[in-house]
Scaffold this active site. Structure first.
Site, PDB file in Angstrom:
ATOM      1  N   SER A  19       0.072  -2.448   3.087  1.00 36.77           N
ATOM      2  CA  SER A  19      -0.214  -4.063   2.460  1.00 36.77           C
ATOM      3  C   SER A  19       1.055  -4.405   1.506  1.00 36.77           C
ATOM      4  O   SER A  19       1.071  -3.884   0.678  1.00 36.77           O
ATOM      5  CB  SER A  19      -0.972  -4.303   1.549  1.00 36.77           C
ATOM      6  OG  SER A  19      -1.074  -5.769   1.391  1.00 36.77           O
ATOM      7  N   ASP A  20       1.224  -5.863   1.942  1.00 34.24           N
ATOM      8  CA  ASP A  20       2.201  -6.221   1.084  1.00 34.24           C
ATOM      9  C   ASP A  20       1.605  -7.126  -0.164  1.00 34.24           C
ATOM     10  O   ASP A  20       0.560  -6.092  -0.342  1.00 34.24           O
ATOM     11  CB  ASP A  20       2.682  -7.520   1.203  1.00 34.24           C
ATOM     12  CG  ASP A  20       3.986  -8.748   0.417  1.00 34.24           C
ATOM     13  OD1 ASP A  20       4.573  -8.080  -0.074  1.00 34.24           O
ATOM     14  OD2 ASP A  20       3.629  -9.745   0.337  1.00 34.24           O
ATOM     15  N   LYS A  21       2.176  -6.816  -1.366  1.00 36.83           N
ATOM     16  CA  LYS A  21       2.369  -7.370  -3.352  1.00 36.83           C
ATOM     17  C   LYS A  21       1.838  -8.767  -3.595  1.00 36.83           C
ATOM     18  O   LYS A  21       0.931  -9.369  -3.258  1.00 36.83           O
ATOM     19  CB  LYS A  21       2.346  -6.174  -3.973  1.00 36.83           C
ATOM     20  CG  LYS A  21       1.737  -6.249  -5.539  1.00 36.83           C
ATOM     21  CD  LYS A  21       3.068  -6.230  -6.153  1.00 36.83           C
ATOM     22  CE  LYS A  21       4.532  -7.361  -6.506  1.00 36.83           C
ATOM     23  NZ  LYS A  21       4.263  -7.098  -7.889  1.00 36.83           N
ATOM     24  N   THR A  22       3.349  -9.004  -3.021  1.00 36.88           N
ATOM     25  CA  THR A  22       2.918 -10.637  -4.139  1.00 36.88           C
ATOM     26  C   THR A  22       2.654 -11.361  -3.534  1.00 36.88           C
ATOM     27  O   THR A  22       3.094 -11.648  -1.848  1.00 36.88           O
ATOM     28  CB  THR A  22       4.464 -10.921  -4.009  1.00 36.88           C
ATOM     29  OG1 THR A  22       5.000 -10.154  -5.613  1.00 36.88           O
ATOM     30  CG2 THR A  22       4.713 -12.359  -5.594  1.00 36.88           C
TER      31      THR A  22
END
Length: 253
Positions: A19-22
Site C-alpha cells: 500500500s501507498d502511505k501518505t
C-alpha cells in the site's frame, strides 16, 4: 459483486498487500507533537491542521511566551516557511507543503499570530534543496534593530552550522550538541520526522544573503518532531488483513 469467479480464488490466495502511505494509510495532515527548546521537552495537543491545542511540559499546560527558546523555535518555523494555513468551508487546510503547514499550526497553538510574517517581512531567501537539506530566510525587523536570519532543515546539517544555543534569558549558552542529537534520535524512534531550527542576526542594513559564511556561527533554537497520523479505518483494515494471514507492506517515497 464479482464479475469473474476466478477472482475469488485469486483473492483467497493473497499473501501480501502493498500500500501507498501518505493519504492512504495516513491522514496526510502532518502534526507537530513534540518540541525541544532551551533543553526542555514540550508536547502539543491537537491533531491535523486545526490551530487549536495546548503546549504541555511535564503533562501540565504552560504559556509558551515564558520560554524565549520555545517562542523563537516556533517563530522560526512560522517565518522560514513558504506555505499558508487557509480555511475552506469551515475546514482548515494547507496551501503548500504539509510539513511546513504543521509548523504554522504549531506556532498558532502557542499563541503566535500567523500575520507575524507581515510584521517581519522577508527580504531574501535560500530555498530548500535536498543537496543542502536546509532553508533560510532573511527578515527585516523594527527600525534600528538588525535583520534576522531563520534557518530550518535536517538536524545534522543545521547543528553543524551552530556555535551556541539560546537560554531562557535570551543570552547565548553552550550548544549541548550531544544532548540535542540524543533527543532527535529519541523523537525519530517514536516515528516522528524531526526538523532543527536556528537563527542569526545580520549587520544593520543588510538586505540579502552573500557568501556561505552568512550561515555560520548560528544560534540553535530547537527541534520540532511531527507525524502524519494513521487513518483509523486503515488501522482496522490492516488488523483484518493480519487476522486473515495477509502481510501488509507500506511503500513510501
Amino acid at each position: 459483486i464479482i464479475r469473474k469467479l476466478p477472482a475469488v480464488e485469486t483473492l483467497g490466495g493473497t499473501m501480501v498487500i502493498c500500500s501507498d502511505k501518505t493519504g492512504t494509510l495516513t491522514e496526510n495532515q502532518m502534526t507537530v507533537q513534540k518540541i525541544l527548546a532551551g533543553g526542555d521537552l514540550y508536547e502539543l495537543t491537537g491533531s491535523g491542521y486545526t490551530p487549536e491545542g495546548k503546549v504541555l511540559k511535564d503533562n501540565a499546560a504552560v504559556e509558551a511566551a515564558t520560554s524565549p527558546p520555545l517562542i523563537e523555535c516556533l517563530r522560526a518555523g512560522l517565518l522560514c516557511n513558504d506555505s499558508r494555513l487557509v480555511q475552506k468551508d469551515e475546514r482548515w487546510a494547507i496551501d503548500g507543503d504539509p510539513t511546513e503547514g504543521a509548523l504554522i499550526v504549531s506556532a498558532a497553538k502557542a499563541g503566535l499570530k500567523i500575520d507575524a510574517v507581515e510584521a517581519l517581512p522577508r527580504m531574501d531567501v535560500i530555498p530548500f534543496e535536498s543537496e543542502r537539506a536546509y532553508m533560510a530566510t532573511l527578515h527585516n525587523t523594527d527600525e534600528g534593530k538588525p535583520p534576522v536570519v531563520y534557518v530550518k532543515g535536517a538536524v545534522e546539517k543545521v547543528l553543524d552550522q551552530c556555535a551556541q544555543g539560546l537560554s531562557d534569558d535570551r543570552s547565548v549558552t553552550d550548544l549541548g550538541k550531544k544532548a540535542v542529537l540524543q533527543a532527535a534520535d529519541a523523537m525519530a524512534g517514536e516515528g516522528l520526522r524531526v526538523i532543527a531550527f536556528a537563527r542569526k542576526e545580520f549587520p544593520a542594513g543588510r538586505r540579502t544573503f552573500g557568501s556561505s559564511e552568512d550561515l555560520s556561527s548560528l544560534t540553535f533554537l530547537g527541534l520540532q518532531g511531527m507525524i502524519d497520523p494513521p487513518r483509523q479505518e486503515a488501522m482496522r483494515a490492516i488488523e483484518v488483513c493480519k487476522t486473515a494471514g495477509i502481510a501488509v507492506k507500506m511503500i513510501t517515497g
